[in-house]
Every structure is written in structure tokens, then in C-alpha cells.
Design an enzyme around this catalytic site. Structure first.
Site, PDB file in Angstrom:
ATOM      1  N   TYR A 187       0.702  -1.126  -0.492  1.00 22.66           N
ATOM      2  CA  TYR A 187       0.354   0.315   0.082  1.00 22.66           C
ATOM      3  C   TYR A 187       1.356   1.409   0.407  1.00 22.66           C
ATOM      4  CZ  TYR A 187      -4.524   2.558   0.080  1.00 22.66           C
ATOM      5  OH  TYR A 187      -5.421   2.915  -0.027  1.00 22.66           O
ATOM      6  N   ARG A 214      -9.183  10.493  -8.537  1.00 28.32           N
ATOM      7  CA  ARG A 214      -8.197  11.922  -7.105  1.00 28.32           C
ATOM      8  C   ARG A 214      -7.449  10.454  -6.595  1.00 28.32           C
ATOM      9  NH1 ARG A 214      -7.526  12.899  -2.392  1.00 28.32           N
ATOM     10  NH2 ARG A 214      -9.015  10.988  -1.622  1.00 28.32           N
ATOM     11  N   LYS A 225      -6.057  -2.472  -0.988  1.00 30.99           N
ATOM     12  CA  LYS A 225      -7.545  -2.023  -0.302  1.00 30.99           C
ATOM     13  C   LYS A 225      -7.276  -3.671   1.042  1.00 30.99           C
ATOM     14  CE  LYS A 225      -7.270   2.004   2.030  1.00 30.99           C
ATOM     15  NZ  LYS A 225      -7.716   3.145   1.530  1.00 30.99           N
ATOM     16  N   GLU A 253     -13.617   4.792  -2.888  1.00 27.38           N
ATOM     17  CA  GLU A 253     -12.426   4.892  -2.641  1.00 27.38           C
ATOM     18  C   GLU A 253     -11.445   5.837  -3.600  1.00 27.38           C
ATOM     19  OE1 GLU A 253      -8.899   4.336  -0.394  1.00 27.38           O
ATOM     20  OE2 GLU A 253     -10.510   3.722  -0.135  1.00 27.38           O
ATOM     21  N   ASP A 254     -11.097   7.285  -3.271  1.00 28.13           N
ATOM     22  CA  ASP A 254     -10.446   7.978  -3.785  1.00 28.13           C
ATOM     23  C   ASP A 254     -11.097   8.444  -5.364  1.00 28.13           C
ATOM     24  OD1 ASP A 254      -8.026   7.505  -2.325  1.00 28.13           O
ATOM     25  OD2 ASP A 254      -6.685   6.556  -4.130  1.00 28.13           O
ATOM     26  N   ASP A 313     -12.093   8.123   2.648  1.00 28.82           N
ATOM     27  CA  ASP A 313     -11.127   8.893   2.455  1.00 28.82           C
ATOM     28  C   ASP A 313     -11.970  10.013   3.576  1.00 28.82           C
ATOM     29  OD1 ASP A 313      -8.903   7.973  -0.048  1.00 28.82           O
ATOM     30  OD2 ASP A 313     -11.276   7.802  -0.824  1.00 28.82           O
ATOM     31  N   ASN A 353      -0.679  11.481   1.809  1.00 26.23           N
ATOM     32  CA  ASN A 353       0.030  11.228   0.760  1.00 26.23           C
ATOM     33  C   ASN A 353       0.115  10.884  -0.592  1.00 26.23           C
ATOM     34  OD1 ASN A 353      -0.073   9.059   3.422  1.00 26.23           O
ATOM     35  ND2 ASN A 353      -2.059   8.430   2.877  1.00 26.23           N
TER      36      ASN A 353
END
EC number: 1.1.1.40
Length: 588
Positions: A136, A189, A207, A279-280, A303, A444
Site C-alpha cells: 500500500y 483522485r 485495500k 475509494e479515491d 477518504d 500521501n
């Protein structure tokens, strides 16, 4: 049948229907069987030994015993030596450590996952602190950037605009039926790296490997999905190796209709209790999707909610070091997107529950800075809706340093996605204002962190309590060793997911996130505090996840949102019993 094949019988299905090992039906009897019981490793109705060795769920490599090799027509297809799983693990770790480039380690681990699933997870569980940065953040970010070039075999499910109107059919192409957790991204993103389109698949894959390794949810219950609606990344559109649709992103009504079809298809195919983790997604979609589906589906945005829960856990733990309650702090955020506003909202909710004050009042101790400066009342009309609750009365302030001097925060939190923004002047100002400034540089990957651990400790003369989103090595300062904590979502989402599955939750509520935060904070020991840590070591992550799962499960039952009845007497033991074990099974 031929001499090199094995006939399957319907009698192979074992285990009770409720299942263990992550809460799904134990179709192959792998988890209901004890380690010394035999299980049948059939993959299809007729499986040859050659096929068996190429199925990652059942392949054991050189660990197949002589008896198993004879029974399943493998004799001669492998060298004669028989190695234990422990020896295999040591061999793989030795080979991994020869690589000096993190991306090479990542590729080697993904290759292992596609060859030998149980060995991959045993490796990850036993060496979690060493391998977590590989599977990750930060390495997965580079892997996503180069995904088209390093792509070998398909992992997960790709659903593109070409499948509009037939998403349910596409979902049915996935071979596993008992899906309990879906991690889905549209790649817009990815970490702090921006729009990576279809190449964002590395994030759901990573994940879900952590859902299994850290939370014990069975690999066959996990489904990574990438929604491909195009990309606005010109470099990818012009890259001959790009694996996604070569078109600009769909937005507006077209995007909303596509996601609506996807969410309906997921519920129709997998039922009410499948957990969908967003996610993202970009800010404008992330908040909208969470708000739209939280009342009709079991959805979670890592997030927004996962980051909030793990940061709140660190703040709760830090109370023991600082001798202050959350209500005594003043918080300043750099970054007002998904993570920043999500953390701020959960902090405000926690303070509201502790003090009995309305949440509108507890928000006033929390200030946010975005790209245009401090979020204040006179900017309210021009703000996005998710920023508006944080617009307080104050004169405009453009720069972060000026905001620090004006607001005088005790806690500085970075979620900007922009590296080096906690400058020496900003950190020194925090040290001037506070005996022990609490500084969280959460962006990150590592290159995007607002400051490094060494900078935080050096500029505060060793007085900072520091945590980051990506890992940093221990720092020596003035003869003392400081071990920076990592506010990693991996502490929260595996245990949260296990707790939701274990209880048969039908919805996610903020009280469950608070329960997860409190459970994580309770795992920090006095020894951890003495080393400057506000998070427990990752080495104990499965124990931590079991405790989080138990707390989340308890809250789910308390709220009346659990469907697995009656409630187990000991939820921690229940969580531990549900966890997938990667130890090899003996085959008939």
C-alpha cells in the site's frame, strides 16, 4: 475418467451455512475444518493436478506432500523436495529483500498473490510492518502511475461506460458469488497523485488485500472494482500502454446515471449487506455519493470516514500525554477536501457527545485553510457546500503561517496533498504557542507529506507529538530516539469491515466510526506513549482489528442495525473466530 484427472462430487460442500472466516458461507470447508482435517481442493467439476497448481487458492508450491502429489496427479510436475510453508515464507522474504527498488518488491508480491494466495497472506500477516509500505502507501502510488506498463494479469473487475445498461451482467461474470466487501474507485483522485483513470485499480486491489491480511476477511469475499468513465489526464490519453478508455471523463447526468446503475446492480447481485467502500473519488463526487447512498446501501468512504476515524483515535490517545480533553483544543487544518472536512466533522461530533453542546457550537473550535486561505464567514457564499459549516467569523487570512499566529491552534493537521507546506516557520510557530504541539502531516504518498518526521522533531526541539499518513523512519534528536506514529487508515477499515460483516449490518452510522476510534485509542500502551507514539504498533494489527470489530459490532446491535441475531455473547472471540487463516490445508 482419465488417469490424470479427479472426479468431483456434490458431497464436497461442508461447513454450516452461516459460515466463518469473514462471515461468508464456508463453501470448501476450509475454515470450519481444523488445521489437521482434510479438505477437498477441487477448482472445477474436473481438475487435473496441473490445473490445481495454477489455481492460487489451492496451490501450495513445493509444500504439496508426497501423498497429495500422488492423489492429485502432481507427481513429477514438481521437484521432489517438500518444503513447509514456513520455509517457503523465509525464502520469499529473503528474495524480496534483495530488491532495492520498492516497485520491484510490489511486482514480486503481486506475482506471488496470483500464484499462491495463502503464502502471500501469510507473508503479509507475519511481516506486516515491513510489507505494508510495499503493498500500500507509498509504493502503490507509483504502481498506479505505471500500471499500464507493469500490467500482467487482470485483477478485479473493470466496468467501463461501454457496459452501460448491462452492469448487472458484468458483475455476474465475476466467479465468486459470496461477495461481502467491494472497494470501488473511478480513479479520479488517486492518493495525492490526481487522475489516474483506469490505472487506479491498484488501490482497490491493495485495500482488499489488507481487508484480508489485517481484518481476516476471506479473499473470496472481496471484490476490487474500477469504474472507468474516462480520464482527463492527457499523459495517459496519449500513452500507448494506457489500459483504460481513451476519452475525457464523463460527468453530470451521464456519470450519475452510470453510478446509479452500478449501485442498483451491486445490491441486486450481492444483497443488502454487501459493504461498498468508495475509494479515491474526487471531492465533488465523494460527498455526493456518500450522501446519496448512505440511507439505502451499506456504504463507507475511507477518504472521508476512515481517515476521520483513525485521526480521531490518535487525538483521543494523545489526551493521556497532553492532559487535555478534545474540547480544550483548538484545531487548524491545512486542506478542506474529503479528508479535512471528514476529520473535522467527526471531531466536532465527538466533542458534542462529550460536552452535550450542539455540534454547531463545537465546530467553532475547528478552523480550516484551503487554497484561498482561512475559511471565514465572508467567503461562505462562494464555498462548496461541504466547506460551509467551517466558515467562522474572522478577518480574511491568506497564508498558513498567518493563520497559525491568528488562530493559535494546539493541533495542526495537514490533509492538503501538497508536500512541504508545514514550513520551518509554521512548525516553529506551533512550538512557540505550545509546550507539546500536536502535528499530523497526513498527506500521501511520502513525497506529498506536509513535513517529515525529522523536520517536525528538529524544528520543535523534540517537543512535537507527530504522526503522518505515510511511514517515516525513527529519528534521533538530542540523544533521544523518536518513533513517529502513522495515522494509517489500515488501522480502521479492516476491523470496521469485519465488525459490519460479523453483525450483519445494513447501514453505516457515525456512532460506529466513533466506536472504532475509541477501540483503536484503547490499544495504545504506556510504553507506546513513552516512545512518542499515539498509535499502537502494526505488529499487533489482527488483535487491534478484532477489538475494533467487536466495538463496531456492539454499536451496530445497540443501534438496531444488525441482522445476524442473536447477538454473540463475546464479540471479540467471535471476531477472532471469523478471521481467515492463511495456513495451508491438507488435501484429501
Amino acid at each position: 475418467m482419465g488417469t490424470n484427472q479427479t472426479q468431483i462430487s456434490d458431497e464436497y460442500v461442508t461447513g454450516n451455512s452461516s459460515g466463518v472466516g469473514g462471515g461468508i458461507s464456508d463453501v470448501y470447508g476450509e475454515d470450519s475444518a481444523t488445521l489437521d482435517q482434510l479438505v477437498t481442493p477441487w477448482v472445477t467439476s474436473v481438475a487435473s493436478g496441473y490445473t490445481l497448481m495454477r489455481d492460487p487458492r489451492y496451490n501450495k508450491g513445493l509444500a504439496f506432500t508426497d501423498k497429495e502429489r500422488d492423489a492429485h496427479y502432481i507427481t513429477g510436475l514438481l521437484p521432489p523436495v517438500v518444503l513447509s510453508q514456513d520455509v517457503q515464507e523465509r525464502k520469499v522474504m529473503h528474495n524480496l529483500r534483495q530488491y532495492t527498488v520498492p516497485l520491484q518488491r510490489y511486482m514480486a508480491l503481486m506475482d506471488l498473490q496470483e500464484r499462491n494466495e495463502r503464502l502471500f497472506y501469510k507473508l503479509l500477516i507475519d511481516n506486516v510492518e515491513e510489507l505494508l509500505p510495499v503493498v500500500y502507501t507509498p509504493t502503490v502510488g507509483e504502481a498506479c502511475q505505471k500500471y499500464g506498463s507493469i500490467y500482467r494479469r487482470p485483477q478485479g473487475l473493470y466496468i467501463s461506460l461501454k457496459e452501460k445498461g448491462k452492469i448487472l451482467e458484468v458483475l455476474k461474470n465475476w466467479p465468486q458469488r459470496g461477495i461481502q466487501v467491494i472497494v470501488v474507485t473511478d480513479g479520479e483522485r488517486i492518493l495525492g497523485l490526481g487522475d489516474l483513470g483506469c490505472q487506479g485499480m491498484g488501490i482497490p486491489v491493495g485495500k482488499l488485500s489488507l481487508y484480508t491480511a489485517l481484518g481476516g476477511i476471506r479473499p473470496s469475499a472481496c471484490l476490487p472494482i474500477t469504474i472507468d468513465v474516462g480520464t482527463n489526464n492527457e499523459k495517459l490519453l496519449n500513452n500507448e500502454f494506457y489500459i483504460g478508455l481513451k476519452q475525457k471523463r464523463a460527468n453530470g447526468e451521464e456519470y450519475a446515471e452510470f453510478l446509479q446503475e452500478f449501485m442498483c446492480a451491486v445490491k441486486q447481485n450481492y444483497g443488502e449487506k454487501v459493504l461498498v467502500q468508495f475509494e479515491d473519488f474526487a471531492n465533488h463526487h465523494a460527498f455526493e455519493l456518500l450522501s446519496k447512498y448512505c440511507s439505502s446501501h451499506l456504504v463507507f468512504n475511507d477518504d472521508i470516514q476512515g481517515t476521520a476515524s483513525v485521526v480521531l483515535a490518535g487525538l483521543i490517545a494523545a489526551q493521556k500525554v497532553l492532559g487535555k480533553s478534545l474540547a480544550d483544543h483548538t484545531f487548524l487544518f491545512l486542506g478542506a477536501g474529503e479528508a479535512g472536512t471528514g476529520i473535522a466533522e467527526l471531531i466536532a461530533l465527538k466533542i458534542s457527545k462529550e460536552t452535550g453542546k450542539p455540534i454547531d457550537e463545537t465546530r467553532k473550535k475547528i478552523w480550516l485553510v484551503d487554497s484561498k486561505g482561512l475559511i471565514v464567514s465572508e467567503r461562505k457564499e462562494s464555498l462548496q457546500h461541504f466547506k460551509q459549516p467551517w466558515a467562522h467569523d474572522h478577518k480574511p487570512v491568506k497564508e498558513l503561517l498567518a493563520a497559525v499566529n491568528a488562530i493559535k491552534p494546539t493541533v495542526l493537521i495537514g490533509t492538503s496533498g501538497v508536500g512541504k507546506t508545514f514550513t520551518k516557520e509554521v512548525v516553529e510557530a506551533m512550538a512557540t504557542l505550545n509546550e507539546k504541539p500536536l502535528i499530523l502531516a497526513l498527506s500521501n504518498p511520502t513525497s506529498q507529506a506536509e513535513c517529515t518526521a525529522e523536520e517536525a522533531y528538529t524544528w520543535t526541539k523534540g517537543r512535537a507529538i507527530f504522526a503522518s499518513g505515510s511511514p517515516f523512519d525513527p529519528v534521533q534528536y538530542d540523544g533521544k530516539k523518536f518513533t513517529p506514529g502513522q495515522a494509517n487508515n489500515c488501522y480502521i477499515f479492516p476491523g470496521l469491515g469485519l465488525g459490519l460483516i460479523m453483525s450483519g449490518a445494513i447501514r453505516v452510522r457515525d456512532d460506529m466510526l466513533l466506536a472504532a476510534s475509541e477501540a483503536l485509542a484503547s490499544q495504545v500502551t504506556e510504553e507506546n506513549f513513552a516512545n512518542g507514539l499515539i498509535y499502537p504498533p502494526f505488529a499487533n494489527i489482527r488483535k487491534i482489528s478484532a477489538n475494533i470489530a467487536a466495538s463496531v459490532g456492539a454499536k451496530t446491535y445497540e443501534l438496531g442495525l444488525a441482522s445476524n441475531l442473536p447477538r454473540p455473547k463475546d464479540l471479540v472471540k467471535m471476531a477472532e473466530s471469523c478471521m481467515y487463516s492463511p495456513v495451508y490445508r491438507n488435501f484429501r
